[in-house]
Design a protein around this motif. Sequence first.
Motif, PDB file in Angstrom:
ATOM      1  N   LYS A 246       0.856  -1.192   0.000  1.00 20.64           N
ATOM      2  CA  LYS A 246       0.000   0.000   0.000  1.00 20.64           C
ATOM      3  C   LYS A 246       0.890   1.239   0.000  1.00 20.64           C
ATOM      4  N   GLU A 304      -3.562   4.275  -1.272  1.00 16.34           N
ATOM      5  CA  GLU A 304      -4.379   4.289  -0.060  1.00 16.34           C
ATOM      6  C   GLU A 304      -5.833   4.672  -0.316  1.00 16.34           C
ATOM      7  N   ASP A 353       3.130  -1.895   4.328  1.00 14.70           N
ATOM      8  CA  ASP A 353       2.701  -0.489   4.274  1.00 14.70           C
ATOM      9  C   ASP A 353       3.881   0.396   4.684  1.00 14.70           C
TER      10      ASP A 353
END
Length: 433
Positions: A246, A304, A353
Amino acid sequence: MFQIESLGIPKVKSPLQLSTVRGDHIFNYVKEDDKLVYDLSLDTYNKCLTNKEEPLCMEKAGPRQHIYFEPGKTTAAIVTCGGLCPGINNVIRGIVMALHYFYGVPRILGIPYGYEGLNPAKGHGFVELTPEKVKDIHQFGGTFLGSSRGAQDVSVMVDTLVDNRIDILFTIGGDGTLKGANAIGEEIEKRGLDISVVGIPKTIDNDIDIIDKSFGFETAFDVASAILRDAHNEASGAHNGMSIIKLMGRDSGFIAAAATLAMPVVNFALIPEMDFDLYGENGFFEQLKKRLEAKRHAVIVVAEGAGQHLFDRKKVKTDASGNIKHEDIGVYLKEKIGEYFKDIFPMTIKYIDPSYIIRSAPANSGDSVLCNQLAYQAVHGAMSGKTKFVVGKVNNKYVYLPISAVTQKRKKVDLESEFWFSVLQSTGQPFLM
């Protein structure tokens, strides 16, 4: 549309020892009538010829022969707002160096913690900025001055500028920061004050409208590229291995798209501008299944802000800056992929992430060059008395644009553009899912 406001007629001779003639090997002052055409297409050119109209032009950035402020009597201030972004410290350093060495401005103030620092009730005070104090800050990420989100009372902020005899305010920030700067400029104009307000567009998402590229963006996809490489190693190292990464991109998917092109090991790039279905014959999961059956591993990059249509959003929440708080699409995809494939074949999923690591990184060489150029051009424009403007690159040339022009809407990835088509060619994913 692109008319830049000015505090008055510049009458002070610039201390810069530049030229006004070609051929002497010395850089020339930029004249006020030096304009650059905005739309370079032949179609627009022909329409202007046919209609005998002047094309839409922008004001060329650069030093003027006459300036508005007397350098020795000028006080400037710098504020950084919003989220962190590579290159903020480079811009701060560039502004300080240009004010001090180019123009001899004796007093430069740093405003701590964003617009909060212009509210005396917060008690942050000011920081005296000198070349010695900022000489090494470009080597570090984050912001030397600190930052914050959220608005402050415009009247209070202008009172603070007046009380501290600040003549120029440099604001470094994204959409919300620039809108705040414009509001400060409007209040200054209403009071009839001689204070210049300047914006240097800062957004890691590259979503400031009109300008080619905002600083920090190049570093973001540069740092992300190495992460994608390692994520690919994780995925390919397992049978039916999968990595989901992400990346930042609340409303615009430029980082995810550019990182995918820079490190072409990605099989699916999902961005906010595209709608996609998870299920069905042409859905994302079926495409992912085909990829795993063919290659036994897959790498997915998701911005995101992608896939928010998949959530049941009855109540929208916002942060202090008024930005919509998105649901976590990365965790959601990991869970839904696991559920879908559990009865089809065993698989290994790695979820990564790195967003806060990326945004806190120091600027790379390309961004460092851009940051210094933006800082210098912002100082030249401010010293000549221009106000409520931003500096940016358009058609690869530095120009001044009204803040109001770049904050009307966010720049987004055009799904019919050559850029996005290149991403699809790299990943091999279909146009629609």
